[in-house]
Design a protein around this motif. Structure first.
Motif, short mmCIF file in Angstrom:
data_model
loop_
_atom_site.label_atom_id
_atom_site.label_comp_id
_atom_site.label_asym_id
_atom_site.label_seq_id
_atom_site.Cartn_x
_atom_site.Cartn_y
_atom_site.Cartn_z
N ARG A 83 0.86 -1.18 0.00
CA ARG A 83 0.00 0.00 0.00
C ARG A 83 0.89 1.22 0.00
O ARG A 83 2.06 1.15 0.38
CB ARG A 83 -0.91 0.03 1.23
CG ARG A 83 -0.17 0.30 2.54
CD ARG A 83 -1.08 0.11 3.75
NE ARG A 83 -0.51 0.63 4.97
CZ ARG A 83 0.42 0.04 5.70
NH1 ARG A 83 0.92 -1.11 5.31
NH2 ARG A 83 0.87 0.60 6.81
N THR A 84 0.35 2.35 -0.43
CA THR A 84 1.13 3.57 -0.38
C THR A 84 1.13 4.11 1.04
O THR A 84 0.32 3.71 1.88
CB THR A 84 0.54 4.63 -1.33
OG1 THR A 84 -0.82 4.87 -0.96
CG2 THR A 84 0.62 4.17 -2.78
N PHE A 85 2.05 5.07 1.33
CA PHE A 85 2.23 5.55 2.69
C PHE A 85 1.87 7.02 2.85
O PHE A 85 2.46 7.74 3.63
CB PHE A 85 3.67 5.34 3.15
CG PHE A 85 3.99 3.91 3.49
CD1 PHE A 85 3.18 3.19 4.35
CD2 PHE A 85 5.10 3.29 2.93
CE1 PHE A 85 3.48 1.87 4.66
CE2 PHE A 85 5.41 1.98 3.25
CZ PHE A 85 4.60 1.26 4.12
N ALA B 293 6.83 11.58 -3.95
CA ALA B 293 6.02 10.52 -4.54
C ALA B 293 4.86 11.09 -5.36
O ALA B 293 4.26 12.10 -4.97
CB ALA B 293 5.47 9.61 -3.44
N GLY B 294 4.55 10.43 -6.45
CA GLY B 294 3.48 10.90 -7.31
C GLY B 294 2.09 10.77 -6.71
O GLY B 294 1.20 11.56 -7.01
N GLY C 76 1.62 3.51 -12.62
CA GLY C 76 2.57 3.40 -13.73
C GLY C 76 3.94 3.77 -13.21
O GLY C 76 4.90 3.00 -13.28
N ASN C 77 4.05 4.99 -12.68
CA ASN C 77 5.22 5.46 -11.94
C ASN C 77 4.71 5.95 -10.59
O ASN C 77 3.51 6.00 -10.34
CB ASN C 77 5.89 6.62 -12.67
CG ASN C 77 6.27 6.26 -14.09
OD1 ASN C 77 7.13 5.43 -14.33
ND2 ASN C 77 5.61 6.90 -15.05
N ASP C 78 5.63 6.33 -9.71
CA ASP C 78 5.23 6.98 -8.47
C ASP C 78 6.25 8.06 -8.14
O ASP C 78 7.03 7.94 -7.20
CB ASP C 78 5.10 5.98 -7.32
CG ASP C 78 4.36 6.59 -6.12
OD1 ASP C 78 3.88 7.73 -6.24
OD2 ASP C 78 4.28 5.92 -5.08
N TYR C 79 6.24 9.12 -8.96
CA TYR C 79 7.16 10.22 -8.72
C TYR C 79 6.52 11.55 -9.08
O TYR C 79 5.54 11.61 -9.83
CB TYR C 79 8.47 10.03 -9.48
CG TYR C 79 8.38 9.74 -10.96
CD1 TYR C 79 7.77 10.63 -11.86
CD2 TYR C 79 8.95 8.59 -11.48
CE1 TYR C 79 7.74 10.37 -13.22
CE2 TYR C 79 8.91 8.30 -12.84
CZ TYR C 79 8.30 9.21 -13.71
OH TYR C 79 8.26 8.95 -15.05
N VAL D 93 12.72 7.94 -3.72
CA VAL D 93 11.68 8.49 -2.85
C VAL D 93 10.71 7.36 -2.47
O VAL D 93 10.36 6.52 -3.30
CB VAL D 93 10.92 9.65 -3.53
CG1 VAL D 93 11.89 10.78 -3.87
CG2 VAL D 93 10.18 9.21 -4.78
N THR D 94 10.30 7.38 -1.22
CA THR D 94 9.45 6.33 -0.67
C THR D 94 8.11 6.28 -1.39
O THR D 94 7.44 7.29 -1.55
CB THR D 94 9.20 6.57 0.83
OG1 THR D 94 10.47 6.63 1.50
CG2 THR D 94 8.36 5.47 1.44
N SER D 95 7.73 5.08 -1.82
CA SER D 95 6.46 4.89 -2.50
C SER D 95 5.45 4.20 -1.58
O SER D 95 4.44 4.77 -1.21
CB SER D 95 6.66 4.06 -3.77
OG SER D 95 5.42 3.74 -4.36
#
Length: 383
Positions: free
Chosen positions: A193-195, A225-226, A253-256, A350-352
């Motif tokens: 899961r995301t944070f 994070a995106g 797709g990405n997370d930035y 970066v933390t995802s």
């Protein structure tokens, strides 16, 4: 917590309300920056976190950082020496050396000449990457957590949530995955899961009703994070003053993402200490190999360390799959999203998101920082 003074916290309030005008303003490009051997490998706080989370003495932590620094510099030379026979590499903590897998025995001596150890493999990195790419094209059910190329196993490893191992849709996915190439299945205890977190008191940045953590300063802003915000969203600092806006963001797709800063805020090349530990200087973005130690700083759980478990992993969040992630054994919790992963003094990502927490342990993924810098044409702010 709020910082009482800038000086007492080592200039660590979010994107610190101050900067170093001369020293420390030379930017790093998106390409890996070779570590500088003359510099101290880590702050006392990072060493302390490594001792706590990896069970090392201070001397062992220093020795490991030095060995990992060497492995990081050896990796590109070893990859080049292996040529088309290259089958992946990883840092071996027991030997303190980089291990490189090759498919052709004739390349072994050239690889050893770079200082790396050698292991024979059946499948090349190109073959394994092609298999993973085919799996990326599949639609994964919720019971499949992630998948990545494991160079040590010489297979594509698919992580399945243990409670869903026998689900029909999971079994069907695994059947199709095995058709793509060599696959190994491992079990994980929970889905990723995301944070991100709802608004709570603390020091990081806020957008809407979400609290996240800053990643790394770049010239003109910071990366994060995106999933923390969309392009155009306003960002507010730890004191709720306006910082800037999301200029670019991608998730899933990405997370930035990257945020521009203004209104009296500017950037410095440090990873935040949150007023309780000294800040860590950032001197480059050379990518640490699999097996190397890595530490994370976030607004909820502050400093925690672990090791790099895998690279180029596809993570199957409930919102959709995210590609090219790096998996670590570092824990994280809600609010840590977007925060800094650093190895020694080299920015990593970066933390995802992940699973677990910092009480019982878990795993966390980060989006590699060099990918973000290249995507948006940014320059890392380094000391």
């Amino acid at each position: 917590m709020r910082r009482t003074t800038i000086l007492r916290t080592g200039l660590s309030a979010l994107l610190l309300l101050g900067t170093w005008a001369t020293a420390g303003t030379l930017p790093a490009s998106a390409a890996d920056t070779p570590p500088r051997s003359s510099e101290a490998p880590a702050s006392p706080a990072l060493l302390s976190a490594m001792q706590r989370d990896l069970g090392l003495s201070r001397g062992d932590a220093l020795t490991r950082l030095a060995a990992e620094r060497t492995a990081t510099s050896v990796e590109p030379r070893a990859r080049s020496a292996a040529g088309s026979a290259y089958a992946g590499s990883w840092y071996d903590a027991d030997s303190g050396k980089l291990t490189v897998a090759v498919t052709l025995a004739g390349q072994a001596d050239a690889v050893r000449a770079t200082g790396a150890a050698v292991r024979h493999a059946r499948f090349s990195a190109r073959q394994l990457d092609a298999a993973k790419k085919s799996i990326d094209a599949l639609s994964a059910p919720a019971g499949v957590a992630s998948w990545h190329v494991d160079p040590e196993a010489n297979k594509v490893v698919v992580d399945v949530v243990a409670a869903h191992r026998d689900d029909n849709d999971v079994r069907a996915f695994l059947t199709r995955a095995r058709e793509a190439g060599p696959v190994a299945v491992r079990e994980t205890s929970a889905a990723p899961r995301t944070f991100a977190a709802g608004t709570v008191g603390g020091d990081p940045y806020y957008t809407g009703n979400v609290r996240c953590s800053i990643g790394f300063s770049v010239h003109g802003g910071f990366v994060t994070a995106g999933h923390c915000g969309s392009p155009g969203a306003a960002v507010y600092g730890w004191d709720r003053s306006y910082v800037g806006t999301f200029q670019g963001s991608s998730f899933p797709g990405n997370d930035y993402a990257w945020v521009s800063v203004g209104s009296g805020w500017w950037t410095v090349p440090v990873v935040l200490g949150w007023g309780t530990v000294p800040d860590q200087l950032v001197r480059g973005s050379a990518e640490a190999p699999v097996g190397a130690s890595v530490c994370r700083s976030g607004s909820t759980t502050h400093w925690h360390c672990g090791t790099v478990l895998a690279k180029n992993e596809t993570v199957n969040y409930s919102q959709g799959a995210v590609h090219q992630m790096t998996k670590t054994s570092v824990c994280a919790e809600p609010g840590d999203s977007g925060g800094s992963f650093i190895s020694g003094d080299q920015a990593q990502g970066v933390t995802s998101g992940g699973w677990g927490n910092c009480r019982g342990g878990g795993e966390t993924w980060h989006q590699p920082v060099n990918e973000i810098l290249n995507r948006y044409g940014l320059r890392l702010h380094t000391a």
